[in-house]
Design an enzyme around this catalytic site. Structure first.
Site, short mmCIF file in Angstrom:
data_model
loop_
_atom_site.label_atom_id
_atom_site.label_comp_id
_atom_site.label_asym_id
_atom_site.label_seq_id
_atom_site.Cartn_x
_atom_site.Cartn_y
_atom_site.Cartn_z
CB VAL A 1 -6.85 -2.59 0.40
CG1 VAL A 1 -6.07 -2.36 1.47
CG2 VAL A 1 -6.75 -4.42 0.12
N GLY B 1 -5.37 -1.92 -4.30
CA GLY B 1 -5.52 -0.80 -3.57
C GLY B 1 -6.20 0.47 -4.07
CE1 TYR C 1 0.44 -1.71 -0.49
CE2 TYR C 1 1.30 -1.33 1.70
CZ TYR C 1 0.55 -1.22 0.64
OH TYR C 1 -0.13 0.21 0.91
CB SER D 1 0.13 3.52 2.94
OG SER D 1 1.22 2.45 2.29
CB THR D 2 -4.79 4.19 4.86
OG1 THR D 2 -4.80 4.02 3.25
CG2 THR D 2 -6.09 5.01 5.19
CE LYS E 1 -2.98 -2.45 0.40
NZ LYS E 1 -3.15 -1.60 -0.96
#
Lengths: 301, 301, 301, 301
Positions: free
Chosen positions: D204, D187, D136, D47-48, D164
């Site tokens: 993360v 995250g 995720y 996403s980042t 994650k």
């Protein structure tokens, strides 16, 4: 005024007779059981106490009973839960008359209010009744979260003395701890160790009715910085807490949880019966047996 | 017992004095104004009536006042809004004593209940007080929608006499209309013509306090199948209804809407003052002027 | 450029072989079936077309096939559904190359964007590919509603040519119809008559794959102002639409709905097989039989 | 196959040229910067990394670049983010070809799927491409939470290697840690210490792009049981993380956060420019200056 200073403050169950009247002797025994177990305060007419189900007179009578048992040994907090300011203020007055040492109020609900209106709500309550005011952040019931900025503003001007956080948002709680000197409590049974790790001052665990000694051990371990012990106790309590799912599939989760807490108190010999308020669905025999098995596994029976 | 049979049934505003006490003369004038305008019933202590803000005594007094003015001319419905069954039943009893012809109750809120528990809730209310019971479906306040299956079940066994739908879900409303013989009302001001188009029996429009004649025209046009006229009236009323946004940005939408309704009634000379309950934020002079402009544009002033 | 002007524009199903490849002959038959039934346009790679499940090449091939069958008889709209602007623009280019007459794009999703960023999104798409652009408002998939103000702004500057509303919010749709000259379509199968009543120009009914003639009758009745006939047809179609619940309890509602539409098309002899994309759960024999029974009841078999 | 075993694994930003093409030299410098800082792995196209904004070819090229820099020094995880199984599998194949050591996939989104369909989704991905698969869990983007039962089931049969968790639900994460042997990553930038306290294996953190050394110190303190040091570092990083709000009020929070991360990397001399993808709104001069002030305050400049 009574100083709130954290510790373990269980939200006291409200025992009912089979006719759904307040069971005063059971409530007296429960309050004494919790005080004897070393609890640092008692929170009456909270969510676990079925506050949303109790008629006004039952609410105030329950408070009188617990305040009478405590007789100043520990502070008695009263949930003054209602939709908006004028109704909450009526409860605030009655709670003070019934012996409350502090008042616990949520943001308005049902009526579509807005965060810009929350400060006026809490300030009017605080102005109406001179007792320490605790903001109760419980989005699952209220439908909105108390914004950190609002809590900080109301801490700064002295409206609030404490925060009871049942939002599960440890990040937001951390922000309040950093920005205010409020006494903070977490309502989470399963993240109590984490709450204390970040500096939260107290715990308000529903299942603390059934196992107050476990939460006291957890709290004391955290206080002395023994995080391994705190975490181990939390692991045990997490397992016990699964009891709240005993009625899953056949009823709402609240019927199941409150039913399980009360049945646990019956099993431990503290209260007489496990009756819950309407329209909650009662546990059946299988479910009640499952509650007892959980308590055996947790070495409470 | 009174028969509910649809029509326009506005949720009556609750006028307050500057000290936030019930303004009885204003409420009497408002009730008379609405009955004179041809309304088919009056819904007291509904959301528009600030029910969630009124202490119990104010609720019941408002009901007495309106029932007194009506004196049997039109049915008076009473909102018995509270968190769960035992508390709602207390309101039901008081409402009957105060002269209600029918009772309007939501599903439980605040307390995390579950649809499986809704039937028990409504049945217990109906069993406790012998008045026609209207289910009030208002997810924005309650946090959950009344499932169609639950409404159908409670219609079939006679627990419910009517449904007041403020969910905005015309598809679900249609399903109830197809599957039951409940008298159905829609709480939507802006989709009233569509509600009537699908067979809904009545309207409960908040802004009907200010413009009852407009809603009557809309209702009558629909009744005679003149959909073009109904739609044209709806268009005019949609424009008027934008007045609820007069305070947007400075307050919650409910402060703005209730403030606008009350200011409109002041402007029309029906009630004395526009005071709203705490913690709502009052309209300022600019906003009040904007309300009047809207009424001028709608040819109500 | 092709003019969009409303009418019935079904979102075309995407037939798959048992190996989940595009079943071209079935898609050709389906497109021809819908054009023969008098549809005013075809919407390819919409939600009903499993757009979110189709790899890019399958999307574009399906579009080519339908554009080839139509050959200019009716406009072909292409869903260009992806998370954000750069990815949507790639689809826009490919769709134009594959023969699309208009493009249908949602607001960004997955990536947490904000309404303030929506205008830039639609403007960049419109600037990149010179085809009429349709805004697709589908909050259930996208997670946010297209605000009326944004739609009005993008209508005013010519970015948008049309709106496909799958929000169920007839009040908001009405606001767009009042404030813009966009061609508006409703994606609701069960409120199609109401959509037309308020002035919506077209219908995009998923179950229109199975019963295009029914939706055409409904549309034509509304056009001539015969609301009783429109409503009666809608009642029949509402009953048929219950077929989407055939797999309830054993799968997600989309598996159930798409499975039912495809099985209906198999039953009517239009396509060869009812295979759906992964991870949808296929209908079993019982469920497929139930689909056929519904079609018999609706006099389609 | 590469073993995932926790540690700090930042989700690598994707530097863009002013024309919004991949800035390869900047990405090479960023990857090298993070590896030199001691990161235990790199998560590309998360996403980042603006995965939802990158066209396919940019996604795969970014992955190739990072895999090339790493050259086996640390595992490279690839986000294979798309709506449903067939589209995700295409990304999985491309990611393996581009050098990924592990794949990170969410539950389906946009298409209304159902938890009962999640296992088939992950199993089909795992079967299609032989690389370790990481689930995720990011409800804010996907719209639903991965149920604990699903994760446990997919851990038990070997479909998943890791989780994650970007849900913020530490209670659910704890349940997975207790019930599986998955390698778990959190995250959350602001609850990293709590994540490690409950036994999470890795972090993360998006802002780990800007301050990898801070997260390494936090991680190492936690590993040696020095919770006071971990908490102190977390406090510093919480303060730094407030930089994500630099554009609040003028743009969406993602525009603000990604803009701030990239500007921070420019300020630290790692990448050349702070351009973000459409339709994100760029930071203005004031906001960029505010980012730099935050970095000065955090002693990063």
């Amino acid at each position: 005024m009574t100083q709130l200073d954290g510790g373990v403050v269980p939200p006291v169950c409200t025992p009912l007779t089979p006719e759904r009247e307040l069971d005063v002797p059971s409530l007296e025994r429960l309050a004494a059981f919790l005080i004897d177990a070393g609890m640092h305060g008692l929170f009456v007419t909270g969510s676990t106490g079925e506050v949303a189900y109790l008629p006004d007179e039952t609410r105030y009578r329950a408070l009188e009973v617990v305040a009478g048992v405590s007789a100043g040994q520990v502070p008695v907090l009263a949930g003054i839960i209602d939709t908006t300011t004028p109704r909450v203020i009526e409860h605030a007055r009655a709670a003070k008359a019934a012996g409350a040492d502090a008042l616990v109020a949520t943001a308005p609900f049902y009526a579509p209010t807005h965060p810009v209106e929350f400060p006026g709500h809490f300030r009017a309550i605080r102005a109406a009744v001179d007792l320490p005011l605790v903001a109760y952040d419980i989005p699952v019931s209220v439908g909105s979260k108390l914004p950190t900025e609002v809590v900080v503003e109301l801490a700064a001007d002295g409206t609030l003395s404490a925060l009871k956080d049942s939002s599960g948002d440890l990040d937001g709680l951390r922000a309040v701890l950093e920005a205010t000197d409020l006494v903070c409590y977490t309502g989470s049974e399963t993240l109590a160790d984490l709450g204390l790790f970040i500096g939260t001052h107290g715990l308000v665990p529903g299942i603390g009715n059934v196992d107050p000694h476990g939460f006291l051990r957890l709290y004391q371990a955290a206080k002395r910085g023994d995080w391994a012990a705190a975490r181990a106790e939390q692991t045990r309590l997490r397992k016990l807490f699964e009891v709240i799912h005993v009625g899953d599939g056949r009823m709402g989760r609240y019927s199941s949880a409150i039913g399980a807490f009360k049945e646990g108190l019956v099993a431990r010999g503290v209260i007489t019966g496990g009756t819950t308020s309407l329209p909650m669905i009662p546990l059946n025999d299988t479910e009640r047996a499952a509650v007892r098995q959980r308590l055996v596994a947790a070495e409470l029976l």
